[in-house]
Motif scaffolding. Structure first.
Motif, PDB file in Angstrom:
ATOM      1  N   ILE A  79       0.824  -1.206   0.000  1.00  0.00           N
ATOM      2  CA  ILE A  79       0.000   0.000   0.000  1.00  0.00           C
ATOM      3  C   ILE A  79       0.862   1.261   0.000  1.00  0.00           C
ATOM      4  O   ILE A  79       1.874   1.342   0.698  1.00  0.00           O
ATOM      5  CB  ILE A  79      -0.932  -0.007   1.226  1.00  0.00           C
ATOM      6  CG1 ILE A  79      -1.917  -1.188   1.123  1.00  0.00           C
ATOM      7  CG2 ILE A  79      -1.691   1.307   1.375  1.00  0.00           C
ATOM      8  CD1 ILE A  79      -2.684  -1.452   2.385  1.00  0.00           C
ATOM      9  N   ASN A  80       0.440   2.238  -0.818  1.00  0.00           N
ATOM     10  CA  ASN A  80       1.062   3.570  -0.863  1.00  0.00           C
ATOM     11  C   ASN A  80       2.572   3.502  -1.069  1.00  0.00           C
ATOM     12  O   ASN A  80       3.356   4.075  -0.308  1.00  0.00           O
ATOM     13  CB  ASN A  80       0.727   4.354   0.413  1.00  0.00           C
ATOM     14  CG  ASN A  80      -0.755   4.683   0.512  1.00  0.00           C
ATOM     15  OD1 ASN A  80      -1.478   4.648  -0.475  1.00  0.00           O
ATOM     16  ND2 ASN A  80      -1.200   5.014   1.712  1.00  0.00           N
ATOM     17  N   SER A  81       2.961   2.776  -2.121  1.00  0.00           N
ATOM     18  CA  SER A  81       4.382   2.654  -2.448  1.00  0.00           C
ATOM     19  C   SER A  81       4.875   3.769  -3.357  1.00  0.00           C
ATOM     20  O   SER A  81       6.052   3.819  -3.702  1.00  0.00           O
ATOM     21  CB  SER A  81       4.646   1.299  -3.112  1.00  0.00           C
ATOM     22  OG  SER A  81       3.863   1.155  -4.290  1.00  0.00           O
ATOM     23  N   GLY A  82       3.971   4.664  -3.770  1.00  0.00           N
ATOM     24  CA  GLY A  82       4.389   5.821  -4.568  1.00  0.00           C
ATOM     25  C   GLY A  82       4.525   5.549  -6.053  1.00  0.00           C
ATOM     26  O   GLY A  82       5.471   6.038  -6.691  1.00  0.00           O
ATOM     27  N   ILE A  83       3.605   4.804  -6.642  1.00  0.00           N
ATOM     28  CA  ILE A  83       3.661   4.506  -8.083  1.00  0.00           C
ATOM     29  C   ILE A  83       3.422   5.794  -8.867  1.00  0.00           C
ATOM     30  O   ILE A  83       2.481   6.545  -8.589  1.00  0.00           O
ATOM     31  CB  ILE A  83       2.601   3.464  -8.472  1.00  0.00           C
ATOM     32  CG1 ILE A  83       2.679   2.248  -7.561  1.00  0.00           C
ATOM     33  CG2 ILE A  83       2.774   3.054  -9.925  1.00  0.00           C
ATOM     34  CD1 ILE A  83       1.563   1.253  -7.778  1.00  0.00           C
ATOM     35  N   LYS A  84       4.247   6.054  -9.868  1.00  0.00           N
ATOM     36  CA  LYS A  84       4.122   7.240 -10.707  1.00  0.00           C
ATOM     37  C   LYS A  84       3.052   7.034 -11.777  1.00  0.00           C
ATOM     38  O   LYS A  84       2.837   5.920 -12.252  1.00  0.00           O
ATOM     39  CB  LYS A  84       5.460   7.569 -11.382  1.00  0.00           C
ATOM     40  CG  LYS A  84       6.624   7.768 -10.409  1.00  0.00           C
ATOM     41  CD  LYS A  84       6.406   8.949  -9.492  1.00  0.00           C
ATOM     42  CE  LYS A  84       7.618   9.184  -8.595  1.00  0.00           C
ATOM     43  NZ  LYS A  84       7.399  10.300  -7.643  1.00  0.00           N
TER      44      LYS A  84
END
Length: 273
Positions: A258-263
């Motif tokens: 969760i909320n790994s910062g995918i662009k």
């Protein structure tokens, strides 16, 4: 092989309207359905504010049912599923890792060809995916499109939880709308299960969908987010040159990151990271 798609619109809520044009009738139990729906929307909006993206390890099993209603596996897919939630939409992407068909592991080339075929079939029947916010019919923006009936506290438990039961019925036959049975946990108003089907089945010269029923189950993560756990599809269709086609699959979503910062760029077709 990685495929990206833009999913159905989602709505970010900043306010709630009581007394909608499609208001739910007061049930004999005295429970106010609109008060329940308000809480459902608050809980959904809060999660959408805090949940930016998620990556699942996904396993999908395709098969068919025999005359005894027993499910027989034909193919098993191992994938990664990526979802990024934006204010009014969601980005969706899958990465297929393995395909085992009829008990044999397929080559990367055969796997990718088969996956492309599966995506085309999904597009043809205007298939749903788990990035769609299933609470959408309850949003003020969409309420006028549906008749929503509160059925009370369901006598059955779902995920071992007592649930409020709503029936959602589209007011017109459109393949962008759904009919469904919704079950929200009574304690904190999260969606636990929805059993649904398109309000209108896809029919064309080359392809006719005769039946399509789906069930989506949710489960909480240690962080408190309620995310998809299992998505099952069962249907029948008729394609050109075939008497009938059976659609049956079960998809399992595991180990969410969760909320790994995918662009955003990651979801562009052809982009690889």
């Amino acid at each position: 092989m990685r495929i990206a798609s833009l999913t159905y619109p989602l709505v970010a809520l900043s306010s709630f309207v009581i007394g909608h044009p499609a208001a739910v009738a007061q049930p004999p139990s005295g429970i106010d359905p609109e008060a329940l729906i308000e809480q459902i929307l608050i809980v959904d909006s809060t999660q959408r504010t805090e949940l930016r993206d998620v990556v699942f390890q996904t396993e999908r099993i395709d098969g068919e049912y025999n005359d005894k209603e027993e499910f027989k596996e034909k193919a098993r897919w191992i994938k990664k599923t990526f979802i990024k939630y934006l204010p009014d939409t969601a980005l969706f992407k899958e990465e297929v890792l393995e395909l085992t068909k009829d008990g044999k592991l397929k080559s990367a080339e055969d796997r990718d060809k088969e996956f492309a075929t599966q995506l085309e079939k999904k597009k043809r029947r205007k298939g749903f995916d788990v990035s769609l916010n299933m609470v959408r019919p309850f949003f003020p923006r969409y309420r006028a499109l549906y008749e929503i009936t509160y059925q009370g506290v369901d006598p059955n438990k779902y995920a071992d939880r007592i649930c409020h039961h709503f029936t959602v019925t589209a007011k017109e036959k459109a393949d962008s709308l759904i009919n469904g049975e919704y079950y929200f946990e009574a304690e904190n108003f999260h969606l636990v299960r929805v059993e649904f089907e398109p309000a209108k089945l896809v029919r064309s010269t080359m392809f006719k969908m005769n039946r399509l029923h789906m069930t989506l189950d949710y489960t909480p993560t240690p962080e408190g987010f309620w995310l998809p756990k299992e998505f099952s599809i069962r249907g029948k269709a008729k394609a050109m040159f075939f008497i009938g086609v059976q659609i049956a699959s079960r998809e399992y979503y595991k180990n969410p990151r969760i909320n790994s910062g995918i662009k955003d760029q990651f979801f562009e077709v052809g982009h690889d990271e």
